[in-house]
Design a protein around this motif. Structure first.
Motif, PDB file in Angstrom:
ATOM      1  N   GLN A  94       0.783  -1.147  -0.007  1.00 58.08           N
ATOM      2  CA  GLN A  94      -0.124   0.108  -0.140  1.00 58.08           C
ATOM      3  C   GLN A  94       1.034   1.217   0.086  1.00 58.08           C
ATOM      4  OE1 GLN A  94      -2.940  -0.132   3.182  1.00 58.08           O
ATOM      5  NE2 GLN A  94      -3.669  -2.154   2.427  1.00 58.08           N
ATOM      6  N   ASP A  95       2.103   1.155   0.778  1.00 64.09           N
ATOM      7  CA  ASP A  95       2.724   2.315   0.724  1.00 64.09           C
ATOM      8  C   ASP A  95       3.560   2.681  -0.755  1.00 64.09           C
ATOM      9  OD1 ASP A  95       4.462   4.346   2.652  1.00 64.09           O
ATOM     10  OD2 ASP A  95       6.065   2.950   1.816  1.00 64.09           O
ATOM     11  N   ASP A  96       3.912   1.575  -1.361  1.00 59.77           N
ATOM     12  CA  ASP A  96       4.288   1.859  -2.681  1.00 59.77           C
ATOM     13  C   ASP A  96       3.429   2.491  -3.503  1.00 59.77           C
ATOM     14  OD1 ASP A  96       6.460   0.552  -2.097  1.00 59.77           O
ATOM     15  OD2 ASP A  96       5.870  -1.562  -2.844  1.00 59.77           O
ATOM     16  N   MET A  98       0.866   4.583  -2.509  1.00 61.96           N
ATOM     17  CA  MET A  98       0.577   5.963  -1.904  1.00 61.96           C
ATOM     18  C   MET A  98       1.785   6.796  -2.353  1.00 61.96           C
ATOM     19  SD  MET A  98      -1.323   5.276   1.545  1.00 61.96           S
ATOM     20  CE  MET A  98      -1.592   7.224   1.656  1.00 61.96           C
ATOM     21  N   ASP A  99       3.114   6.029  -2.279  1.00 62.51           N
ATOM     22  CA  ASP A  99       4.230   7.100  -2.384  1.00 62.51           C
ATOM     23  C   ASP A  99       4.799   6.929  -3.710  1.00 62.51           C
ATOM     24  OD1 ASP A  99       4.229   7.484   0.268  1.00 62.51           O
ATOM     25  OD2 ASP A  99       6.065   6.132   0.649  1.00 62.51           O
ATOM     26  N   GLN A 100       3.854   6.143  -4.766  1.00 63.14           N
ATOM     27  CA  GLN A 100       4.303   5.986  -6.125  1.00 63.14           C
ATOM     28  C   GLN A 100       5.738   5.588  -6.204  1.00 63.14           C
ATOM     29  OE1 GLN A 100       3.044   9.526  -8.107  1.00 63.14           O
ATOM     30  NE2 GLN A 100       1.134   8.976  -8.092  1.00 63.14           N
ATOM     31  N   SER A 149      -2.721  -3.081  15.996  1.00 61.92           N
ATOM     32  CA  SER A 149      -1.638  -2.409  15.375  1.00 61.92           C
ATOM     33  C   SER A 149      -2.083  -2.212  13.896  1.00 61.92           C
ATOM     34  CB  SER A 149      -0.314  -3.023  15.565  1.00 61.92           C
ATOM     35  OG  SER A 149      -0.180  -4.488  15.365  1.00 61.92           O
ATOM     36  N   SER A 150      -2.729  -2.964  13.201  1.00 62.29           N
ATOM     37  CA  SER A 150      -3.248  -2.770  11.871  1.00 62.29           C
ATOM     38  C   SER A 150      -3.946  -1.391  11.725  1.00 62.29           C
ATOM     39  CB  SER A 150      -3.990  -4.088  11.426  1.00 62.29           C
ATOM     40  OG  SER A 150      -3.286  -5.179  11.374  1.00 62.29           O
ATOM     41  N   VAL A 151      -4.986  -1.282  12.702  1.00 62.87           N
ATOM     42  CA  VAL A 151      -5.645   0.118  12.841  1.00 62.87           C
ATOM     43  C   VAL A 151      -4.564   1.098  12.633  1.00 62.87           C
ATOM     44  CG1 VAL A 151      -7.392   1.428  14.114  1.00 62.87           C
ATOM     45  CG2 VAL A 151      -7.850  -1.062  13.656  1.00 62.87           C
ATOM     46  N   PHE A 219      13.916   2.695  15.102  1.00 66.26           N
ATOM     47  CA  PHE A 219      13.789   2.239  13.804  1.00 66.26           C
ATOM     48  C   PHE A 219      13.521   3.140  12.700  1.00 66.26           C
ATOM     49  CE2 PHE A 219      11.916  -0.505  10.455  1.00 66.26           C
ATOM     50  CZ  PHE A 219      12.900  -1.308  10.148  1.00 66.26           C
ATOM     51  N   GLN A 220      12.581   3.843  12.765  1.00 68.65           N
ATOM     52  CA  GLN A 220      12.116   4.760  11.970  1.00 68.65           C
ATOM     53  C   GLN A 220      12.766   6.122  11.670  1.00 68.65           C
ATOM     54  OE1 GLN A 220       9.367   4.357   9.647  1.00 68.65           O
ATOM     55  NE2 GLN A 220      10.414   6.181   8.526  1.00 68.65           N
ATOM     56  N   VAL A 221      13.672   6.571  12.862  1.00 67.50           N
ATOM     57  CA  VAL A 221      14.564   7.813  12.660  1.00 67.50           C
ATOM     58  C   VAL A 221      15.697   6.993  11.997  1.00 67.50           C
ATOM     59  CG1 VAL A 221      16.025   9.188  14.217  1.00 67.50           C
ATOM     60  CG2 VAL A 221      13.725   8.625  15.134  1.00 67.50           C
ATOM     61  N   ARG A 222      16.154   6.129  12.266  1.00 69.62           N
ATOM     62  CA  ARG A 222      17.179   5.197  11.361  1.00 69.62           C
ATOM     63  C   ARG A 222      16.840   5.216   9.905  1.00 69.62           C
ATOM     64  NH1 ARG A 222      19.472   0.772   9.288  1.00 69.62           N
ATOM     65  NH2 ARG A 222      21.479   0.602  10.185  1.00 69.62           N
ATOM     66  N   ASP A 223      15.535   4.994   9.548  1.00 70.25           N
ATOM     67  CA  ASP A 223      15.061   4.731   8.155  1.00 70.25           C
ATOM     68  C   ASP A 223      15.196   5.956   7.736  1.00 70.25           C
ATOM     69  OD1 ASP A 223      14.253   2.945   6.543  1.00 70.25           O
ATOM     70  OD2 ASP A 223      12.546   3.805   6.352  1.00 70.25           O
ATOM     71  N   ASP A 224      14.781   7.014   8.207  1.00 69.21           N
ATOM     72  CA  ASP A 224      14.592   8.572   7.606  1.00 69.21           C
ATOM     73  C   ASP A 224      16.097   9.125   7.533  1.00 69.21           C
ATOM     74  OD1 ASP A 224      11.941   8.518   8.090  1.00 69.21           O
ATOM     75  OD2 ASP A 224      11.905  10.259   9.426  1.00 69.21           O
TER      76      ASP A 224
HETATM   77  C1  FPP Z   1       6.936   2.410   5.070  1.00 71.79           C
HETATM   78  O1  FPP Z   1       7.601   3.624   5.553  1.00 71.79           O
HETATM   79  C2  FPP Z   1       5.344   2.387   5.475  1.00 71.79           C
HETATM   80  C3  FPP Z   1       5.008   2.119   6.673  1.00 71.79           C
HETATM   81  C4  FPP Z   1       5.814   2.050   7.807  1.00 71.79           C
HETATM   82  C5  FPP Z   1       3.522   1.862   6.814  1.00 71.79           C
HETATM   83  C6  FPP Z   1       2.605   2.158   5.874  1.00 71.79           C
HETATM   84  C7  FPP Z   1       1.259   1.674   6.446  1.00 71.79           C
HETATM   85  C8  FPP Z   1       0.141   1.669   5.432  1.00 71.79           C
HETATM   86  C9  FPP Z   1       0.110   1.772   4.009  1.00 71.79           C
HETATM   87  C10 FPP Z   1      -1.108   1.182   6.174  1.00 71.79           C
HETATM   88  C11 FPP Z   1      -1.020  -0.179   6.179  1.00 71.79           C
HETATM   89  C12 FPP Z   1      -2.272  -0.759   6.811  1.00 71.79           C
HETATM   90  C13 FPP Z   1      -2.705  -2.301   6.738  1.00 71.79           C
HETATM   91  C14 FPP Z   1      -3.569  -2.727   7.794  1.00 71.79           C
HETATM   92  C15 FPP Z   1      -1.685  -3.361   6.250  1.00 71.79           C
HETATM   93  P1  FPP Z   1       8.084   5.104   4.792  1.00 71.79           P
HETATM   94  O2  FPP Z   1       7.284   5.248   3.802  1.00 71.79           O
HETATM   95  O3  FPP Z   1       8.428   5.933   5.865  1.00 71.79           O
HETATM   96  O4  FPP Z   1       9.508   4.103   4.038  1.00 71.79           O
HETATM   97  P2  FPP Z   1       9.912   3.217   2.762  1.00 71.79           P
HETATM   98  O5  FPP Z   1       8.905   3.651   1.761  1.00 71.79           O
HETATM   99  O6  FPP Z   1      11.314   4.030   2.580  1.00 71.79           O
HETATM  100  O7  FPP Z   1       9.927   1.885   3.433  1.00 71.79           O
END
Ligand code: FPP
Ligand code: MG
Length: 296
Positions: A94-96, A98-100, A149-151, A219-224
């Motif tokens: 899903q993140d892919d 949204m972030d294209q 945590s999914s929510v 973990f997220q600060v590191r990733d950033d």
């Molecule tokens: C990657 O991080 C993305 C996440 C940590 C969370 C994304 C969450 C969702 C799309 C909601 C999902 C909900 C369910 C129920 C599955 P980032 O974008 O900071 O980093 P990255 O793209 O570099 O990995």
């Protein structure tokens, strides 16, 4: 500062945990074997299962079960660990979208190859399977923990979209965001590891939550930081719409070096707190060493 070699994460695991992790991988690979699924949807669904990451979340489930079960009880942690990894996998699909994002883990993303519709439907299949694995663990506390945590992940992702339209995002906004989008699932990984070996004492559970929150924040600060410096060639590109602690901290004075060093300070402070709380709660140096790998 270096991006970690994934083998490092595996090297320090006890043999029993490595064996359990291999079983988790097997469960994940078998997830949809009983189904007929159209080719494109199957490929998108299996993309991140085959092209695995470091498996940090399932490893944390197993390490916590190992620590609290005194080396026993890993079998019961396998399905919860697989469930956690599937929730994470669905969130990446899903993140892919949204972030294209076109490249992740050094490969073209399912969103890029098959389009957003197929990637979205693949995430539906994966979430359903994650719920099935949680239910099959036979412990409702595990099911509720993972559903909660999914929510939170979805709330976090939505919060990120909201904050990325603002110019005055504060560090408090940022910390709330990363708790929801990242730390919540890391917290739950540790909690379901404890539940797998029937550790439910409220005092211990609450300390494990603290540890998970600290580790997840680090973990997220590191990733950033890594993302900002574009240090991970397998996950390229800094998307300026994404919230990043370095951008927030350097917004007013433009001093990026100072912002990176403050972000590093926060990361290491979080890890110190996690390790301190862990040591007060249980004796497990493997978990401490594993968490320490996040230091940069
Ligand atoms: C990657 O991080 C993305 C996440 C940590 C969370 C994304 C969450 C969702 C799309 C909601 C999902 C909900 C369910 C129920 C599955 P980032 O974008 O900071 O980093 P990255 O793209 O570099 O990995
Ligand atoms: Mg994102």
């Amino acid at each position: 500062m270096a991006v970690l070699n994934p083998n490092k994460y595996m090297e320090l695991l006890p043999g029993e945990v490595k064996t359990a992790l291999t079983k988790v991988i097997h469960v994940l690979e078998e997830s949809f074997m009983g189904f007929w699924i159209p080719d494109k949807l199957r490929d998108a669904t299996y993309h991140y299962i085959r092209n695995r990451g470091k498996l940090i979340r399932p490893t944390l489930v197993l390490l916590m079960a190992y620590a609290l079960g005194n080396g026993n009880g890993l079998e019961k942690a396998i399905l919860p660990a697989a469930s956690v990894e599937l929730i994470h996998t669905a969130s990446l699909l899903q993140d892919d979208i949204m972030d294209q994002q076109r490249i992740r883990r050094g490969m073209e993303t399912p969103y890029s190859i098959y389009g957003s519709h197929t990637a979205m439907l693949a995430s539906d299949l994966i979430i359903a399977k994650a719920v099935e694995f949680a239910i099959r663990s036979g412990d409702n506390d595990i099911v509720f923990e993972l559903l909660n945590s999914s929510v939170k992940l979805a709330i976090g992702q939505s919060l990120e979209s909201e904050l990325s339209c603002k110019y005055d995002t504060t560090i408090d906004d940022y910390l709330r965001l990363i708790y929801y989008k990242t730390a919540s699932l890391i917290e739950s990984s540790m909690i379901v590891g404890a539940y797998s070996v029937n550790v439910k004492d409220t005092e211990i559970v609450s300390r494990i939550r603290d540890v998970g929150r600290f580790v997840g924040t680090a973990f997220q600060v590191r990733d950033d930081i890594i993302d900002y410096l574009n240090m991970d060639s397998k996950n390229p590109g800094t998307n300026y719409n994404e919230i990043n602690i370095v951008r927030i901290m350097s917004r007013y004075d433009g001093n990026v070096n100072d912002a990176i060093s403050k972000a590093r300070g926060l990361l290491n402070e979080m890890l110190d707190k996690a390790i301190g709380t862990l040591r007060e709660t249980m004796s497990n140096e493997v978990l401490v060493k594993y968490i320490s790998l996040l230091r940069i």
